[in-house]
Design an enzyme around this catalytic site. Structure first.
Site, short mmCIF file in Angstrom:
data_model
loop_
_atom_site.label_atom_id
_atom_site.label_comp_id
_atom_site.label_asym_id
_atom_site.label_seq_id
_atom_site.Cartn_x
_atom_site.Cartn_y
_atom_site.Cartn_z
CG HIS A 1 3.94 -5.82 12.13
ND1 HIS A 1 4.01 -4.79 13.34
CD2 HIS A 1 3.01 -5.41 11.39
CE1 HIS A 1 2.95 -4.01 13.26
NE2 HIS A 1 2.48 -4.22 12.26
CG HIS B 1 -5.57 -0.63 7.60
ND1 HIS B 1 -5.04 0.47 7.82
CD2 HIS B 1 -4.55 -1.51 8.30
CE1 HIS B 1 -4.06 0.63 8.28
NE2 HIS B 1 -3.53 -0.50 8.76
#
Length: 719
Positions: A94, A262
């Site tokens: 992020h 993921h």
């Protein structure tokens, strides 16, 4: 004496932040972006150089300490399955994921995720905990290790600890010390507002407002629940494609990052949204910057709350493996709501023993989940084909992801010259804008003499050097004169570079470079030096222009032409040019370019005033050329701008006329990018300095210093 109960402060100066100039006068030009992060905000000593300090680091010891903390679960923020890897990867991701190609802003290169607004975006919920977990490491290594480097290192080490062979790592990111006021994150007045506010047409992802890449204010990519929170994997896949494209990622890199990201960790959405506290910037002082308070945490990792989506993507979320593909493609998935009420996809009829165990209690198994973006990897035919290729070849998938992760986390560091440390890959990657080393042993004076003897005018030489250098962006350290990419596609054809004039100049300078052993890049900049020194002499001064050889010449094979397209100048206030009419003013566009070039307001002022009188306006325009001595580096622009015997009047097509007050005679034409130096109180203060009779020599010296700064902005080999 104040009466009882009264406030003892006058609320003036820096205590009154609720009434800035732009609140009272919203059309005023705000120059703050040129002065952010200056000496007043930087706590380090004036001679502190991070690039030198970081080389003193014990790199092995730092990695060992980061690896140890990954397994050291804390009661105040327990680790999922006893491993903080997923959290640190999310922090690094992020931090890097805010980068966008259009203006090079955002990204991980400055540690900006520590400050508003990024530290309080909904997408970054609870990443404040990750930074606090890293504090002992930062505290231990101090000035030798920036937050920006540590944040990215933590995610990279986490992947290694989980079994991925990473591609490498480069230190060298220098911290900033306050919010970046130059970054436009969108016009929305609230986080996660509907996407329609960013798109011309929500069904056409290419209409996403430039320079934005994320689909919502407060997200780094797309809404994980679907477009505007409504699940539709194919529509979400289209938004994923556009968003990652705006980060210079192709479909394969995008799929690798999505699937590899993921492969580890989990999403957190166990609990009621209305029980979660406010973000860090909205907290009271006793929270000490800890946001998103969770009264239901109870010391259990499985009770953590971040996105509202709940569950892991794989059976073994602390291991790098192929479990993501096994889950995604071996099972059917159906829409369900998380405990927090968020849309997510969950498997149909998955055997209990195949499910991941609970993040806190290994005796319990929980349903995995997929976001709408994950389902896009399955349902979009292009992404599906790529994923199937990955599934068949785990080594290829791991290598593709490792390279994409390296690109994601290093994209805004610029060329490899800015990388430090023992794990910097030797391979040159095209997105690093590689440039071969240039020669330094040629006769500089002989080259200058050949340029001066040519039929090129000083204005042509100066304009070409400026155009070559002005593409530099301090945001991601791309562009600039080094590499001489102005002679390659796409830059050679940009309207702002006046292709016909550019080719005429290059036709003269390239043979001089070949004959002398100098690079074309050096000769272009030297041409500017020759032109400037002639203009300085013409003005009656005798100031030399510094020059340092060593630039190299990039080739077409070294140039990712597609990713250079966003660097095209659509305006250049320094040469008084607009490609088209825009919703923002010419002076605002000039301010944006000045900030990307790393200029102060004073440097911007002196460069504009000098370039005007040098006669280097785009297309030979006379707008703003307030002098009868065109070509001489004089202070005439400022003298005539501030002359009260003149008056200023709107004219046709948004331009202005400057007239003699008594006779009414029109002396000059101007743009708003000219007159702002007399109308804006701050810029006028600078203009008046150079209009003074005693500052003619100062002006020349200041212009030369600012010019040289621009010419050397991308000379990372000199730092």
């Amino acid at each position: 004496m104040k009466t009882a109960g009264g406030c003892p402060f006058h609320h003036g100066g820096n205590t009154a932040m609720d009434k800035p100039v732009t609140k009272w006068w919203p059309n005023a030009l705000n120059l703050d972006i040129l002065h952010q992060g200056g000496a007043r905000t930087n706590p380090m000593d004036p001679d502190f150089e991070y690039k030198s300090e970081v080389q003193k680091l014990d790199f092995d010891a730092v990695k060992a300490d980061v690896k140890a903390l990954l397994h050291d679960s804390q009661d105040w923020w327990p680790a999922d399955w006893g491993h903080y890897g997923g959290l640190m990867i999310r922090l690094a991701w992020h931090s890097a994921g805010s980068y966008r190609l259009a203006d090079g802003r955002g990204g991980a290169g400055s540690g900006n995720i520590r400050f508003a607004p990024l530290n309080s975006w909904p997408d970054n919920a609870s990443l404040d905990k990750a930074r606090r977990l890293l504090w002992p490491v930062k505290k231990k290594y101090g000035n030798k290790l920036s937050w920006a480097d540590l944040i990215i290192l933590s995610g990279t080490v986490a992947y290694e600890d989980m079994g991925l062979k990473t591609f490498g790592f480069g230190y060298g990111r220098e911290d900033i010390w306050g919010p970046e006021t130059d970054v436009y994150w969108g016009s929305e007045s609230q986080f996660l507002a509907n996407s329609e506010e960013r798109y011309g047409d929500l069904d056409d992802t290419s209409t996403l407002e430039n320079p934005l890449a994320a689909t919502h204010m407060g997200l780094i990519y797309v809404n994980p629940e679907g477009v505007n929170g409504q699940p539709d994997p194919l529509k979400t896949a289209a938004q994923v494609r556009e968003t990652f494209k705006r980060m210079a990622m192709n479909d394969e890199e995008t799929a690798a990052l999505t699937c590899g990201g993921h492969t580890v960790g989990k999403a957190h959405g166990r609990g009621a949204v209305d029980q979660i506290g406010v973000e860090p910037e909205a907290c009271t002082v006793d929270s000490q910057g800890f946001g998103w308070a969770n009264p239901g945490l109870e010391g259990k990792a499985s009770n953590a709350f971040t996105s509202g989506i709940e569950g892991a993507w794989t059976q073994h979320p602390t291991q790098w493996d192929m479990g993501y593909f096994e889950y995604l493609f071996d099972y059917d998935w159906e829409l369900k709501k998380s405990p927090a009420g968020a849309w997510q996809w969950e498997p149909v009829n998955m055997p209990e023993d195949v499910k991941p165990v609970d993040a806190s209690d290994p005796s319990i198994r929980q349903n995995p989940m997929m976001t709408d973006a994950d389902m896009g990897m399955k349902m979009d035919p292009v992404y599906n084909e790529i994923c199937q290729r990955f599934r068949k070849d785990p080594e290829y998938f791991a290598d593709t992801f490792a390279r994409a992760w390296f690109k994601l986390t290093h994209r805004d560091m610029g060329p490899k010259a800015n990388y430090v440390g023992p794990e910097v890959p030797s391979e040159d990657l095209i997105w690093q804008d590689p440039i071969p080393e240039g020669a330094t042993d040629y006769d500089v004076n002989a080259v200058k003499a050949k340029i001066a003897a040519s039929d090129l005018t000083p204005a042509e030489l100066i304009a070409t050097a400026w155009d070559s250098a002005r593409t530099f962006r301090g945001s991601d350290k791309r562009g600039g004169a080094n590499g001489a990419r102005i002679r390659l596609a796409p830059q050679k054809d940009w309207a702002g570079n006046e292709p016909e004039r550019l080719q005429r100049v290059l036709a003269v300078l390239e043979p001089i470079a070949a004959q002398s052993g100098a690079s074309v890049a050096d000769v272009i900049v030297l041409g500017g030096v020759v032109g400037l020194e002639a203009a300085i002499k013409q003005a009656g001064s005798n100031v030399s222009v510094p020059f340092t050889p060593g630039r190299g010449d990039a080739t077409t094979e070294m140039t990712d032409a597609e990713s250079f397209e966003p660097l095209e100048p659509l305006a250049d206030g320094f040469r008084n040019w607009l490609k088209d009419r825009y919703s923002v003013s010419a002076e605002e566009l000039m301010l944006d370019r000045a900030q990307l070039l790393g200029l102060t307001a004073n440097e911007m002022t002196v460069l504009v005033g000098g370039l005007r009188v040098l006669g280097v306006n785009h297309g030979g325009s006379r707008l703003g050329v307030f002098t009868d001595r065109i070509g001489a580096l004089t202070t005439d622009f400022f003298v005539n701008l501030t002359d009260m015997d003149l008056s200023w009047h709107p004219a046709e097509d948004g331009f202005y006329e400057i007239r003699n007050r008594k006779s009414g005679e029109v002396k000059w034409g101007a743009t708003s990018a000219d007159l702002v130096f007399g109308s804006n109180s701050i810029l006028r203060a600078y203009a008046e300095v150079y209009a003074q009779d005693d500052n003619k020599e100062k002006f020349v010296k200041d212009f030369v210093a600012a010019w040289t700064k621009v010419m050397n902005a991308d000379r990372f080999d000199l730092t």
